[in-house]
Each structure stands twice: as structure tokens, then as C-alpha cells.
Scaffold this motif. Structure first.
Motif, PDB file in Angstrom:
ATOM      1  N   GLU A   4      52.622 -17.762  27.876  1.00  0.00           N
ATOM      2  CA  GLU A   4      53.033 -18.728  28.891  1.00  0.00           C
ATOM      3  C   GLU A   4      51.818 -19.526  29.358  1.00  0.00           C
ATOM      4  OE1 GLU A   4      54.681 -16.255  31.872  1.00  0.00           O
ATOM      5  OE2 GLU A   4      56.539 -15.807  30.760  1.00  0.00           O
ATOM      6  N   GLN A   5      52.078 -20.738  29.831  1.00  0.00           N
ATOM      7  CA  GLN A   5      50.988 -21.563  30.344  1.00  0.00           C
ATOM      8  C   GLN A   5      50.264 -20.827  31.475  1.00  0.00           C
ATOM      9  OE1 GLN A   5      49.717 -24.383  29.277  1.00  0.00           O
ATOM     10  NE2 GLN A   5      51.180 -24.590  27.597  1.00  0.00           N
ATOM     11  N   GLY A   6      48.943 -20.889  31.459  1.00  0.00           N
ATOM     12  CA  GLY A   6      48.154 -20.231  32.493  1.00  0.00           C
ATOM     13  C   GLY A   6      47.746 -18.815  32.160  1.00  0.00           C
ATOM     14  N   THR A   7      48.147 -18.298  31.015  1.00  0.00           N
ATOM     15  CA  THR A   7      47.789 -16.931  30.624  1.00  0.00           C
ATOM     16  C   THR A   7      46.296 -16.846  30.333  1.00  0.00           C
ATOM     17  OG1 THR A   7      49.979 -16.551  29.684  1.00  0.00           O
ATOM     18  CG2 THR A   7      48.211 -15.097  28.934  1.00  0.00           C
ATOM     19  N   ASP A   8      45.684 -15.772  30.773  1.00  0.00           N
ATOM     20  CA  ASP A   8      44.259 -15.538  30.537  1.00  0.00           C
ATOM     21  C   ASP A   8      44.081 -14.933  29.148  1.00  0.00           C
ATOM     22  OD1 ASP A   8      41.585 -15.000  30.573  1.00  0.00           O
ATOM     23  OD2 ASP A   8      41.672 -13.438  32.120  1.00  0.00           O
ATOM     24  N   LEU A   9      43.747 -15.777  28.166  1.00  0.00           N
ATOM     25  CA  LEU A   9      43.561 -15.275  26.805  1.00  0.00           C
ATOM     26  C   LEU A   9      42.315 -14.411  26.688  1.00  0.00           C
ATOM     27  CD1 LEU A   9      44.576 -18.373  24.624  1.00  0.00           C
ATOM     28  CD2 LEU A   9      45.963 -16.422  25.352  1.00  0.00           C
ATOM     29  N   GLY A  10      41.385 -14.584  27.619  1.00  0.00           N
ATOM     30  CA  GLY A  10      40.218 -13.702  27.639  1.00  0.00           C
ATOM     31  C   GLY A  10      40.623 -12.262  27.887  1.00  0.00           C
ATOM     32  N   ALA A  11      41.694 -12.073  28.685  1.00  0.00           N
ATOM     33  CA  ALA A  11      42.186 -10.716  28.942  1.00  0.00           C
ATOM     34  C   ALA A  11      42.749 -10.091  27.669  1.00  0.00           C
ATOM     35  CB  ALA A  11      43.255 -10.758  30.041  1.00  0.00           C
ATOM     36  N   VAL A  12      43.357 -10.933  26.835  1.00  0.00           N
ATOM     37  CA  VAL A  12      43.852 -10.442  25.557  1.00  0.00           C
ATOM     38  C   VAL A  12      42.693  -9.949  24.700  1.00  0.00           C
ATOM     39  CG1 VAL A  12      45.118 -11.027  23.468  1.00  0.00           C
ATOM     40  CG2 VAL A  12      45.815 -12.010  25.651  1.00  0.00           C
ATOM     41  N   ALA A  13      41.613 -10.741  24.658  1.00  0.00           N
ATOM     42  CA  ALA A  13      40.435 -10.353  23.882  1.00  0.00           C
ATOM     43  C   ALA A  13      39.844  -9.061  24.405  1.00  0.00           C
ATOM     44  CB  ALA A  13      39.403 -11.478  23.915  1.00  0.00           C
ATOM     45  N   ARG A  14      39.788  -8.907  25.729  1.00  0.00           N
ATOM     46  CA  ARG A  14      39.223  -7.679  26.303  1.00  0.00           C
ATOM     47  C   ARG A  14      40.110  -6.468  26.009  1.00  0.00           C
ATOM     48  NH1 ARG A  14      38.125 -11.530  30.345  1.00  0.00           N
ATOM     49  NH2 ARG A  14      39.989 -10.940  31.542  1.00  0.00           N
ATOM     50  N   LYS A  15      41.432  -6.676  26.016  1.00  0.00           N
ATOM     51  CA  LYS A  15      42.362  -5.586  25.712  1.00  0.00           C
ATOM     52  C   LYS A  15      42.161  -5.096  24.286  1.00  0.00           C
ATOM     53  CE  LYS A  15      46.121  -3.249  27.047  1.00  0.00           C
ATOM     54  NZ  LYS A  15      46.206  -2.443  28.261  1.00  0.00           N
ATOM     55  N   THR A  68      50.956  -7.355  23.967  1.00  0.00           N
ATOM     56  CA  THR A  68      52.159  -7.785  24.694  1.00  0.00           C
ATOM     57  C   THR A  68      52.182  -7.257  26.125  1.00  0.00           C
ATOM     58  OG1 THR A  68      53.387  -5.884  23.795  1.00  0.00           O
ATOM     59  CG2 THR A  68      53.555  -7.968  22.604  1.00  0.00           C
ATOM     60  N   LYS A  69      51.311  -6.279  26.422  1.00  0.00           N
ATOM     61  CA  LYS A  69      51.238  -5.746  27.789  1.00  0.00           C
ATOM     62  C   LYS A  69      50.370  -6.607  28.697  1.00  0.00           C
ATOM     63  CE  LYS A  69      52.079  -0.940  26.431  1.00  0.00           C
ATOM     64  NZ  LYS A  69      51.575   0.465  26.430  1.00  0.00           N
ATOM     65  N   VAL A  70      49.658  -7.577  28.120  1.00  0.00           N
ATOM     66  CA  VAL A  70      48.856  -8.496  28.940  1.00  0.00           C
ATOM     67  C   VAL A  70      49.802  -9.482  29.631  1.00  0.00           C
ATOM     68  CG1 VAL A  70      47.102 -10.299  28.899  1.00  0.00           C
ATOM     69  CG2 VAL A  70      46.857  -8.286  27.428  1.00  0.00           C
ATOM     70  N   PRO A  71      49.701  -9.657  30.941  1.00  0.00           N
ATOM     71  CA  PRO A  71      50.598 -10.577  31.657  1.00  0.00           C
ATOM     72  C   PRO A  71      50.572 -11.984  31.059  1.00  0.00           C
ATOM     73  CG  PRO A  71      49.337  -9.248  33.210  1.00  0.00           C
ATOM     74  CD  PRO A  71      48.770  -8.964  31.856  1.00  0.00           C
ATOM     75  N   GLY A  72      51.767 -12.513  30.780  1.00  0.00           N
ATOM     76  CA  GLY A  72      51.883 -13.860  30.251  1.00  0.00           C
ATOM     77  C   GLY A  72      52.049 -13.926  28.746  1.00  0.00           C
ATOM     78  N   VAL A  73      51.725 -12.871  28.029  1.00  0.00           N
ATOM     79  CA  VAL A  73      51.883 -12.855  26.570  1.00  0.00           C
ATOM     80  C   VAL A  73      53.342 -12.549  26.242  1.00  0.00           C
ATOM     81  CG1 VAL A  73      51.244 -11.729  24.418  1.00  0.00           C
ATOM     82  CG2 VAL A  73      49.497 -12.203  26.137  1.00  0.00           C
TER      83      VAL A  73
END
Length: 752
Positions: free
Chosen positions: A61-72, A39-44
Motif C-alpha cells: 500500500e502507498q506509504g509502506t516502509d519498504l525499509g522495514a521489509v528489508a530489516r525483516k 507479509t507480516k510487515v504493515p502495508g505489505v
């Protein structure tokens, strides 16, 4: 077992939510920490992690980088994967259980020697603790403790670090602090030339939490197949009708909307669609819970899961696999499992306070001691005493030992608490809703009454009707055959199955068995007979003259009325939510002791789920069928009744393996007692820590006495929890329960 494929963010392009798998979760605390981190990833916007399902319901939200979620998630030591919808979940959990079992065996084998050696030092016969023998015993205890902590305890320490790092320390953080504190203090003591050790404390914490984790994983084993259990209720193949009218058996997944399929009598419908050739009778209980078959006419729709009872039918498919109503229910269930928040147990809340408090107090004690002119050794001993006492061993084990004791007490009565939350939260419910068919009742029609023509004998009539219905696949036919099991068997020489009845020739007699309309169409004059509410009438004629009328109905479970009465006396609000027709629902409800305003009939699965969520307080739902699964997961506590379907068992928080309805009341009583014991344990643990810390800060408690006091507090918690094994008394009225005022009963959403 093949590892799940890596998560590909491209598979969710254009969406704003989805369910994603997570590999490597060790415990519910890990799940909470992973969700907090995502939830700390921007857009989640939300991340509800299910430990049981090893997956997360993610919204963004639209445009969120889901790859950043995976990296987190990867930075925490976990891995996002493609969602596992149930096919391999059980194998994954079984494999993890095997690894945890090996760790537990190692911990017990080596930890046993650590305990024995530590006890010798505590008892101190002939003052051996102060000499070389005592030092040798202390070092041996440390050597046997190392495999327990380094290997068996490694996942606990890792999980504790991960959860603490993201600001959600839980049970693993508590235990990790206790283990590390005891190990560091013991090693420091040995290096300083002392024989005071606390290796036994570290070993005890690792063993207890590993055992609790193994029990928890075993109860989650069925949950891993929740969605798969829904799919197994349906056939995997279907008969596709080609352009020449010939049926070919293919995989149901190959059938598209608009194609035609054929379903024989006695088979389950594989896909949703419209009847295009014949009327037929269907067992719709999988979706409606109706105890009596329902006739669906040409042009109307049937749903996947219905059983075709009467004749060969053809269906124009309207929804292929993935879009069927039962598939939509599966998605709803998956979302409900994730959306249902983890219960933040008091022990986990205390952990967020105690973990930093223990470290802070120990550090302040050391610094203040040095400023007051104490020697480095004396100041360190005071800080060591503070750290040992602050290590929240009793707090850390309070919830696991209470859950283990409650689970053991319940299992002896055929009740299975599948989660920590279930053993604690069931005792706090204020409302219980029941399904009817298969829950309050036995779930199958039986012969309740037989009205005969005066010149006929009961045994002869039962033998004739059994012979006529011998080849029929139908719950009513099975009930008639069962009623005639003690009669002399007869054989029909000719039999013809019709839409709503059967014609047969038996011992040169023409026998008709079926509905009232069936016999009237064959010019049979029928008497006007009084029929009880909730019963199904089946008529029989011999040689075109009325011979008998069979009244069939579902049977109330023997202990249902007593259980309803017991729950009402305890102050619980009660209700029935059934997919069956109003007449049998009100008939059964009245016998069971339910009031008219507490009964809702003709409920769809979605209606039941909405009814659960409409309550004013914590609600338990008791059901047995696939049509109950959505309500099971939406309830605060879902209970699977005896002989429930695999899908219901897979999703329920509590499973009644034996004991019928009586076991429901007993489960609530055990949970109430478990809640009391848990609260007592937590209160005692906190009071002990506060008082002992005060003494330790001022140096009045030496490290050895601190270790003994800590062990005694843990033993007190274990002993108190063991009282649950003595069994639970009858459900007690509680201020937590309401008494079912008219206003609150309106929350049931039912009307007379």
C-alpha cells in the motif's frame, strides 16, 4: 562474482509493486518462510518469493516502509538486493551447486564410517556392544558424524530454524528435528554410559536431503536465465539513420522512440516500429509461431524479433528497449513465475503437525513417567524412545527420494523434471494444450508435392529451382534447396531478388520462381491446380512458360497422432493453440486426431496464456517457441518440446530432450506413478509413526528397537521409491482426469 547491490527503497518511490532480489535463500522452504515474514510487515499486501529466481514479487500500500521489509528479511539471515534479471543468476546457482557438492562429498566420506560402525553395534557380534569395545565404537561413530552434522548439515539446520521460527516448518524443519533428536539422544546415551546410538540416522538424513537439494538446484539452473533468454533472441545493436540518411551501428539501448533504423535482408528486427520505405516478407514465428512468412506493407508495424526476409527496410521506432512487446512479455513472465504458488506438498503439511507433536509427546511422556513413580532414567528412556520414533525420518525423505527416483527414471528417457512440483503435479493434469509449429509438427516447411509440365523431368526442375534460390535467405528457399540436394547442382549466371519471387538466368534459360501473383505480373499463364489445405504453393516458369508448381508444408511429427490418441484414451481434455493461420492449423489438427472445436488458430502469446488460465482443471502446455513462453509459465505444468528455444527451455517445468511427442505421454505416466509412490510412502510413514508412538509412550519399545524400526521405515520408503526406476507403464485412465465433455471442451475457448 560481484555481489548484487543492496536494495534501495528509493528506487520504488511512487510505485505499489515491484520485483526485488533476495540473497541467501537455501531452499523453497526458505523462500516460503521469507514470503510469510514479509507479509507480516504493515502495508505489505502480498509477497510471492521465487527460489529459482532469488527474488520476490512484492505488492504494498502507498506509504509502506519498504525499509522495514528489508530489516525483516535481514533478521532472518537473508538480504534484499537489486533484482537480478538473469545476467548473473546462472553463475550464482553454479557457485551454490559447487558448495553443496563439497558438503555432500564430506557428508558421504565421514558418514560412511558412521554407518559402518553403527551397523557393527546393531549386529553386535560376540556381544561387543555391552563392553568397552562397543562404547569405543559408539564414540568413534559420533566423532565421524560430527563433521556431517556440524558442517554439511548446518544449512539444513539453519533453514529449518528459520522456517519454524516464522510458523511455516517444512522439509528442513522435519529433517532438522530428526538430526537434532538423533544427535542429542545419542550423546545423552553415551554420557549415561550406554552404547546405544543413533548417529547413523542423523547422517542419513543430512546426506539424503543434501543430495535432493543438489538435484533440485541442477534442474533450476536453466530457470535462472528465463528473462535473459528472451533478450538473447534479439540483436544488441541497431543501425541508426542520421539526418543525412547515413546509417551508423550503435547499441539498440541507445535508440529512442521516433528515431529511424535500417534492417538488412536476413537480419532480425531489434526494435518495434513502423515500416516507412518498403514492403517486405518477415519470419514472424518468434511471436506468432506462423510456419509461413508474412508480408508486411509500408505503414504497418513490425515487432522486435521478426526476421526481415526480402529487402533492406527502414523503421520508425515506436518502442525502445524496455517498452517493446517482447519486453512486456518478459515482465509478464517474471510476474507469472512469482505468482504461480509453490505446491504445498503433503509432506510439508505433515511437518507442521509432526514437529510440535514430536516435542510435545516426548515432554509429556517424561513428565507422566515421573508422576507415575518411574525413575528418572526409565522415564527419560521412554521419552527418548518417543522422540526417536517421532523423528519423522521416513516422512522427511518420502518426497525427496520419490522425486529423485522419478527424475532418474525420466532422465533415462530424455525427460528432465526441473522441480519437485513438476514430478508430482504433471500426473494430476486434466488438460493438455499443444502449440502447432515445432511441437506437433517438425517446424520447418518441406516439399510435399510437385506438379510438373508433362515434357519436363523432376530432377532437372529441382536442380533449376535450387540454383535460382541459391542466394535467398528464406525458409521456403531452404526447403526447395533441401528437396534438390540429390540433384546435379547448377549455377545461375544472373539472379535478381524481388518482393515475392526471384528472377535468374541458368544455362541460358530465364527462370522465374515465386508466388502466383509474381508470375502473373510477368505474363506467365498458369494452370488451375487443386491445392491441398495447409500447403503453400510456389510457382516456376522457364522462358515465360509455366514449368512446375511446388507445394510446401510443415510435416507432422511421426509420433504426434499416436500420442494424441493415447492421451485421449487416458481421459485428458486436449487442444491446440497456434499463432498460425486457420487453414494449416485445422489441416494439421485433423491429421493429428484433434477435433475442430479443440483447435484455435491465429493466437497471440497473450491469447495462449488466457486459454491456459481458462481451463476447469490443472493444465499442461506443450510448446517450443518464444511465443509460447507466457503460456508455459501460466500453465500448471509447462513442457518444452524437443528442440525448443532457449527461452522456452529456461521457463519450462519439464524439458523433453529426446523422444519427441512420445516422451510427453511417458512423462505423464512417470509422474502418475511418482504420485502413487509418494502417497504410499507418506501413508506408510504416518501409519508407522502413529503405531510406534503409541507403543513407545507406554514403554514397550526400548531406544535401540526404536532406532532399528526407524531405520527400517526409512529403508522401506527408499525401496518403494526405487520401483520408479523400473520404468512407467502406459498412461492410465484416472478419476482425476475428465473425459472432455462438450461443456468442458468449451473451456478451451475455441470454436469450429
Amino acid at each position: 562474482m560481484t555481489a548484487a547491490p543492496e536494495f534501495d527503497p528509493a528506487t520504488l518511490d511512487g510505485l505499489d509493486r515491484g520485483i526485488i532480489g533476495i540473497d541467501g535463500l537455501w531452499c523453497p522452504s526458505c523462500a516460503a518462510a521469507a514470503g510469510r515474514a514479509m507479509t507480516k510487515v504493515p502495508g505489505v499486501t502480498s509477497a510471492e518469493v521465487s527460489y529459482a529466481g532469488a527474488s520476490v514479487a512484492l505488492a504494498w500500500e502507498q506509504g509502506t516502509d519498504l525499509g522495514a521489509v528489508a530489516r525483516k528479511v535481514s533478521a532472518m539471515g537473508y538480504r534484499l538486493t537489486a533484482p537480478d534479471m538473469g545476467d548473473d543468476m546462472e553463475a550464482r546457482i553454479v557457485a551454490e551447486m559447487r558448495r553443496v557438492s563439497i558438503r555432500l562429498v564430506v557428508a558421504i566420506v565421514f558418514g560412511m564410517w558412521t554407518m559402518v560402525l553403527s551397523i557393527l553395534l546393531y549386529i553386535n557380534p560376540d556381544n561387543i556392544a555391552t563392553g568397552e569395545i562397543g562404547r569405543a565404537l559408539a564414540m568413534a561413530a559420533g566423532a565421524t558424524a560430527l563433521p556431517v552434522v556440524i558442517w554439511a548439515g548446518a544449512p539444513i539446520l539453519l533453514a529449518g530454524w528459520r522456517t519454524a521460527r516464522v510458523g511455516v516448518p517444512g522439509m528442513d524443519s522435519l529433517v532438522g528435528l530428526g538430526v537434532l533428536g538423533a544427535m542429542v539422544a545419542s550423546i545423552w546415551s553415551l554420557v549415561a554410559g550406554h552404547s546405544e546410538i543413533w548417529f547413523d540416522t542423523a547422517v542419513m538424513l543430512v546426506i539424503l536431503l543434501t543430495l535432493a537439494r543438489l538435484v533440485e538446484m541442477s534442474t533450476l539452473r536453466q530457470s535462472s536465465r528465463a528473462i535473459a533468454a528472451l533478450r538473447t533472441a534479439l540483436p544488441e545493436t541497431a543501425r541508426r539513420i542520421d539526418t543525412h540518411g547515413v546509417a551508423h551501428e550503435v547499441l539498440a539501448s541507445e535508440i529512442q522512440a521516433g528515431e529511424h533504423i535500417r534492417v538488412a535482408a536476413g537480419e532480425r528486427v531489434p526494435l518495434d516500429g513502423q515500416l516507412i520505405n518498403n514492403d517486405s516478407s518477415f519470419d514472424t514465428s518468434i511471436m506468432t509461431g506462423e510456419s509461413v512468412p508474412r508480408t508486411i506493407v509500408k505503414g504497418d508495424f513490425v515487432e522486435a524479433g521478426f526476421i526481415n526476409l526480402s529487402r533492406m527496410i527502414e523503421i520508425s521506432v515506436s518502442a525502445e528497449i524496455g517498452k517493446r512487446r517482447i519486453d512486456v512479455m518478459g515482465v509478464d513472465i517474471a510476474n507469472a513465475l512469482h505468482a504461480r504458488p509453490e505446491i504445498h506438498r503433503l509432506a510439508d503439511k505433515l511437518a507442521r503437525v509432526i514437529v510440535p507433536l514430536a516435542i510435545t509427546l516426548a515432554t509429556l511422556t517424561l513428565v507422566v513417567g515421573l508422576l507415575m513413580g518411574l525413575s528418572g532414567e526409565d522415564a527419560s528412556l521412554r521419552a527418548l524412545s518417543v522422540l526417536i520414533i517421532a523423528c519423522p525420518c521416513a516422512v522427511a525423505i518420502a518426497a525427496p527420494v520419490s522425486h529423485l527416483a522419478a527424475t532418474g527414471a525420466a532422465a533415462a528417457s530424455g525427460i528432465h523434471f526441473r522441480t519437485h512440483a513438476a514430478s508430482e503435479s504433471l500426473g494430476a493434469i486434466r488438460r493438455v494444450l499443444f502449440d502447432k509449429t515445432g511441437t506437433l509438427t517438425e517446424g520447418r516447411p518441406v516439399l510435399r508435392e510437385l506438379q510438373l509440365r508433362p515434357d519436363l523431368k523432376r530432377e532437372r526442375i529441382l536442380a533449376l529451382v535450387a540454383a535460382a534460390e541459391n542466394e535467398v535467405v528464406h525458409p521456403v528457399a531452404e526447403a526447395l534447396r533441401q528437396a534438390a540436394k540429390d540433384s546435379e547442382p547448377l549455377k545461375s549466371s544472373q539472379s535478381e531478388r524481388c518482393d515475392d519471387g526471384v528472377k535468374a538466368t541458368i544455362a541460358d534459360k530465364k527462370v522465374l520462381v515465386g508466388s502466383r501473383g509474381f508470375l502473373l505480373r510477368h505474363a506467365v499463364s498458369l494452370p488451375e491446380l487443386k491445392q491441398d489445405a495447409g500447403l503453400t504453393a510456389v510457382y516456376m516458369a522457364i522462358d515465360n512458360a509455366w514449368a512446375a508448381t511446388f507445394f510446401l508444408g510443415d510435416t507432422l511429427r511421426p509420433d504426434a497422432a499416436a500420442t494424441i490418441s493415447q492421451l485421449r484414451e487416458a481421459g485428458l481434455t486436449l487442444g491446440m493453440a497456434s499463432g498460425d493461420a486457420p487453414a494449416p492449423c485445422h489441416h494439421v489438427g485433423a491429421i493429428a486426431g484433434l477435433r475442430p472445436e479443440e483447435i484455435l488458430a491465429a493466437c497471440t502469446p497473450e491469447d495462449k496464456a488466457e486459454l491456459v488460465e481458462a481451463g476447469a482443471g490443472p493444465t499442461a502446455f506443450v510448446g517450443d517457441g518464444v511465443n509460447d513462453t507466457l503460456a508455459i509459465v501460466r500453465a500448471d505444468v509447462g513442457i518444452a518440446a524437443s528442440n525448443a528455444s532457449p527461452a522456452t527451455i529456461a521457463l519450462a517445468d519439464v524439458v523433453i530432450a529426446k523422444g519427441g511427442m512420445t516422451a510427453v505421454g511417458e512423462a505423464i505416466a512417470i509422474s502418475q506413478k511418482a504420485r502413487r509412490v509418494l502417497r504410499q510412502n507418506l501413508v506408510f510413514s504416518v501409519v508407522y509413526n502413529v503405531l510406534a508412538l503409541g507403543l513407545a509412550v507406554f514403554g514397550t519399545v526400548p531406544p535401540l528397537a526404536a532406532a532399528v524400526a526407524m531405520a527400517a521405515s526409512s529403508l522401506m520408503v527408499i525401496t518403494n521409491a526405487a520401483r520408479l526406476r523400473a520404468g512407467a507403464s502406459k498412461i492410465k485412465p484416472s478419476t482425476e482426469h475428465n473425459t472432455g465433455t462438450p461443456a468442458e471442451r468449451r473451456h478451451l475457448g475455441v470454436q469450429t
